[in-house]
Design a protein around this motif. Structure first.
Motif, short mmCIF file in Angstrom:
data_model
loop_
_atom_site.label_atom_id
_atom_site.label_comp_id
_atom_site.label_asym_id
_atom_site.label_seq_id
_atom_site.Cartn_x
_atom_site.Cartn_y
_atom_site.Cartn_z
N ALA A 1 2.88 51.58 -6.24
CA ALA A 1 2.77 51.72 -7.56
C ALA A 1 2.76 53.08 -8.07
N VAL A 2 3.10 53.54 -9.40
CA VAL A 2 3.38 54.79 -9.94
C VAL A 2 2.23 55.77 -9.28
N GLY A 3 2.52 56.89 -8.81
CA GLY A 3 1.73 57.91 -8.32
C GLY A 3 1.15 57.76 -7.00
N LEU B 1 -0.03 41.94 -16.18
CA LEU B 1 -1.26 42.05 -15.51
C LEU B 1 -1.61 43.34 -15.05
N LYS B 2 -0.67 43.95 -14.88
CA LYS B 2 -0.85 45.55 -14.08
C LYS B 2 -0.76 46.44 -15.38
N LEU B 3 -0.52 46.22 -16.77
CA LEU B 3 -0.83 47.08 -17.84
C LEU B 3 -2.27 47.28 -17.78
N GLU B 4 -2.64 48.24 -18.37
CA GLU B 4 -3.95 49.12 -18.65
C GLU B 4 -4.65 47.82 -19.36
N PRO B 5 -5.90 47.59 -19.06
CA PRO B 5 -6.69 46.80 -19.76
C PRO B 5 -6.90 47.05 -21.38
N GLU B 6 -6.84 48.40 -21.70
CA GLU B 6 -6.75 48.66 -22.90
C GLU B 6 -5.50 48.58 -23.88
N VAL B 7 -4.34 48.33 -22.96
CA VAL B 7 -3.05 48.22 -23.52
C VAL B 7 -2.88 46.67 -23.78
N ARG B 8 -3.37 45.78 -22.86
CA ARG B 8 -3.32 44.32 -23.05
C ARG B 8 -4.17 43.94 -24.34
N SER B 9 -5.48 44.52 -24.57
CA SER B 9 -6.21 44.14 -25.42
C SER B 9 -6.01 44.70 -26.94
N HIS C 1 -2.37 44.04 -4.91
CA HIS C 1 -3.09 45.19 -4.40
C HIS C 1 -2.67 46.40 -5.47
N PRO C 2 -3.63 47.26 -5.83
CA PRO C 2 -3.58 48.24 -6.81
C PRO C 2 -2.45 49.24 -6.61
N GLU C 3 -2.09 49.33 -5.42
CA GLU C 3 -1.27 50.44 -4.92
C GLU C 3 0.17 49.98 -4.71
N VAL C 4 0.31 48.66 -4.88
CA VAL C 4 1.52 47.91 -4.88
C VAL C 4 2.28 47.49 -6.33
N ALA C 5 3.47 48.17 -6.34
CA ALA C 5 4.16 47.57 -7.75
C ALA C 5 4.88 46.41 -7.27
N ASP C 6 5.54 46.26 -6.30
CA ASP C 6 6.29 45.09 -5.89
C ASP C 6 6.36 45.00 -4.26
N ILE D 1 6.26 48.09 8.03
CA ILE D 1 6.38 48.14 6.72
C ILE D 1 7.31 49.34 6.53
N ALA D 2 8.07 49.15 5.38
CA ALA D 2 9.02 50.12 4.92
C ALA D 2 8.61 50.38 3.34
N PHE D 3 9.17 51.43 2.71
CA PHE D 3 9.05 51.55 1.35
C PHE D 3 10.35 51.91 0.65
N GLY D 4 10.27 51.05 -0.44
CA GLY D 4 11.46 51.34 -1.31
C GLY D 4 11.64 50.10 -2.45
N PRO D 5 12.62 50.17 -3.20
CA PRO D 5 12.84 49.28 -4.51
C PRO D 5 13.04 47.90 -3.86
N ILE D 6 12.83 46.71 -4.44
CA ILE D 6 12.80 45.29 -3.91
C ILE D 6 14.15 44.89 -5.06
N PRO D 7 15.24 44.46 -4.34
CA PRO D 7 16.19 43.75 -5.19
C PRO D 7 16.06 42.55 -5.51
N ARG D 8 15.91 42.34 -6.84
CA ARG D 8 15.67 41.11 -7.60
C ARG D 8 16.68 40.91 -8.62
N LEU D 9 17.16 39.48 -8.73
CA LEU D 9 17.78 39.11 -9.87
C LEU D 9 16.77 39.28 -10.95
N PRO D 10 17.63 39.17 -12.24
CA PRO D 10 16.73 39.06 -13.57
C PRO D 10 15.53 37.93 -13.72
N SER D 11 16.11 36.86 -12.81
CA SER D 11 15.10 35.81 -12.96
C SER D 11 13.78 35.91 -11.91
#
Length: 496
Positions: A446-448, A255-263, A419-424, A476-486
């Motif tokens: 999110a990137v940038g 869903l966070k791909l650019e609309p033109e990419v998804r389309s 939220h558009p500024e949140v990647a995870d 609130i802290a900022f950093g990567p979220i450790p996730r399993l591949p699932s």
């Protein structure tokens, strides 16, 4: 349901193909799995013995798996994302007599236990015998005593050591199929025309079981070595995928791909999009339905096989957030004392009237998985409505109790993830002198987007408009979220 029958009927049809175009036909899969089956018998393995396999997602894995399946073995695909100690524990715990490893994982394979026989494929591994020369004189016809085997999976280990979930071998003739094979055909419409996209690691239950089930139905598996949002769309278009299975974090990334990419991509071949493994935020699912149409089906289950709930799009739109009604077992909601709660009240989710299971070599954990009534639980909290539809709140082990009030991390995460500024995002409870625990969020920007106090203030304000104030993270802290591949969050790593 018999691989031999499908190979005779459609020997040139592709059974499995990966993102690079490497493929195995049904004829090739039948011949190679038979040769490996004869080798396993020559090595002394008989029905009920255990095989361990260490491999990345590759088409070369499937002949090994089918050889084990058709010779009545228990077999474990070892999570190659684990540390050497964790992977070694699984190989030892499962009682593997033979270990087969991919040469691409040679560094990890070299540190695994010296079982009776260790074999490698694809590339040499120190201390292992090459598989290929041993197959040279093996027949391509089935072994005489074919019976159904079963994969023995290990829990994700998000709260401790992984637990082996010991299945019961039926001794049924090969071709009878497993319960998931019949469920896929009966409830999800899998048949010989199905093309199934498998984006998850095959050492997990759904990617492995549903890939094998697709082949049982005579269809084609499109295998991803790792999930990438745009690559998934490209593969759906290129292979005319009819069925795809995702976890909610994959939905978010698409869903966070650019609309033109998804389309850009034609996804019109999709008949069914299946999702499971973790609860899906309501807003995320609505956006997926708006994009792909009313073709989403959700199921809720566990590797222990003690429940199965499912819900289609039309029903979900009437009951947003539900994971459906039970098609296996009877659901019960209880309070902390084990008393059953009425509809609408949140408590621990238990299941009765289900097949028994056992944790391998752990009678104590097996015993504690059941209550005095014979009910068992996966550790989730939730409630049912008046019509028996189940709604999940969170894992009991993830529950935050702050100032005596229950706060469910998932509710906060769901409010923030799009939220558009949140990647995870992940939310945990941290010790607090005044309240016992405080709500703490870890956000991957999110990137940038620059992390810092200004972003934290914007996110806090955003949340205050959507959830009660006492649920808003105090820190609130900022950093990567450790996730399993699932997609499951490793909350204990965050807390540590």
């Amino acid at each position: 349901m018999d691989l031999t029958a499908w190979a005779a009927r459609q020997p040139e049809k592709v059974a499995v193909v990966d993102a690079s175009g490497t493929a195995l036909t049904y004829g090739q899969l039948e011949a190679r799995s038979n040769r490996i089956a004869h080798l396993l018998r020559r090595l002394g393995l008989s029905a009920g013995d255990h095989l361990a396999v260490l491999s990345e997602n590759t088409v070369d894995l499937f002949p090994i798996v089918w050889a084990a399946q058709r010779t009545g073995l228990l077999y474990t695909l070892v999570n190659w994302h684990l540390t050497a100690d964790e992977a070694a524990y699984i190989v030892e715990n499962c009682d593997a007599r033979v270990l087969i490893a991919s040469g691409r994982l040679a560094e990890l394979a070299a540190r695994l236990p010296a079982v009776e026989r260790r074999l490698s494929f694809g590339a040499p591994v120190p201390g292992y015998d090459a598989l290929e020369p041993l197959l040279a004189d093996q027949p391509e016809t089935p072994v005489e005593d074919q019976v159904e085997g079963y994969y023995m999976l290990y829990s994700s280990g998000t709260t401790g050591r992984p637990k082996g979930i010991l299945p019961s071998l039926s001794a049924a003739p090969f071709g009878t199929g497993l319960s998931v094979d019949h469920l896929m055909a009966d409830h999800f419409g899998f048949d010989a025309e199905s093309v199934y996209l498998s984006p998850g690691p095959l050492y997990h239950a759904a990617p492995l079981g549903w890939s094998l089930g697709t082949m049982r139905s005579g269809g084609t598996v499109v295998l991803m070595d790792r999930f990438d949002a745009e690559s998934a769309l490209r593969l759906i278009e290129a292979h005319r995928v009819t069925h795809a299975q995702f976890v909610p974090t994959m939905f978010v990334r698409m869903l966070k791909l650019e609309p033109e990419v998804r389309s850009t991509y034609d996804l019109g071949s999709l008949r069914l999009v299946i999702h499971a493994a973790a609860p899906c935020p309501v807003d995320v699912k609505r956006r997926m339905i708006d994009w792909l149409g009313p073709i989403l089906v959700e199921f809720y289950s566990g590797s222990e096989g003690v429940c199965f709930f499912m819900i289609d799009t039309a029903t979900w739109l009437e009951r947003p957030g539900s994971v459906g009604r039970s098609v296996l077992g009877t659901v019960h909601i209880t309070d902390d004392e084990g008393h059953e709660l009425p509809a609408g009240e949140v408590g621990q989710v238990w299941f009765g009237d289900v097949p028994p299971f056992a944790y391998h070599h752990d009678a104590e954990k097996t015993a504690t998985a059941y209550d005095h009534r014979g009910w068992t639980t996966l550790g989730d909290l939730g409630h049912v409505d008046q019509d028996g539809f189940l709604y999940l709140s969170d894992r009991r082990t993830d529950l935050i109790v702050s100032g005596g009030v229950n706060i469910y991390p998932r509710e906060v995460e769901d409010a923030l993830i799009m939220h558009p500024e949140v990647a995870d995002v992940a939310v945990v409870g941290l010790p607090d002198e005044d309240f016992g625990q405080r709500v703490h969020a870890v956000v991957t920007p999110a990137v940038g987007v620059a992390a810092g106090a200004d972003l934290a203030e914007r996110l806090t304000g955003y949340l205050r408009e959507r959830i009660a104030g006492f649920k808003v993270p105090r820190t609130i802290a900022f950093g990567p979220i450790p996730r399993l591949p699932s997609g499951k969050i490793l909350r204990r790593h965050l807390i540590d």
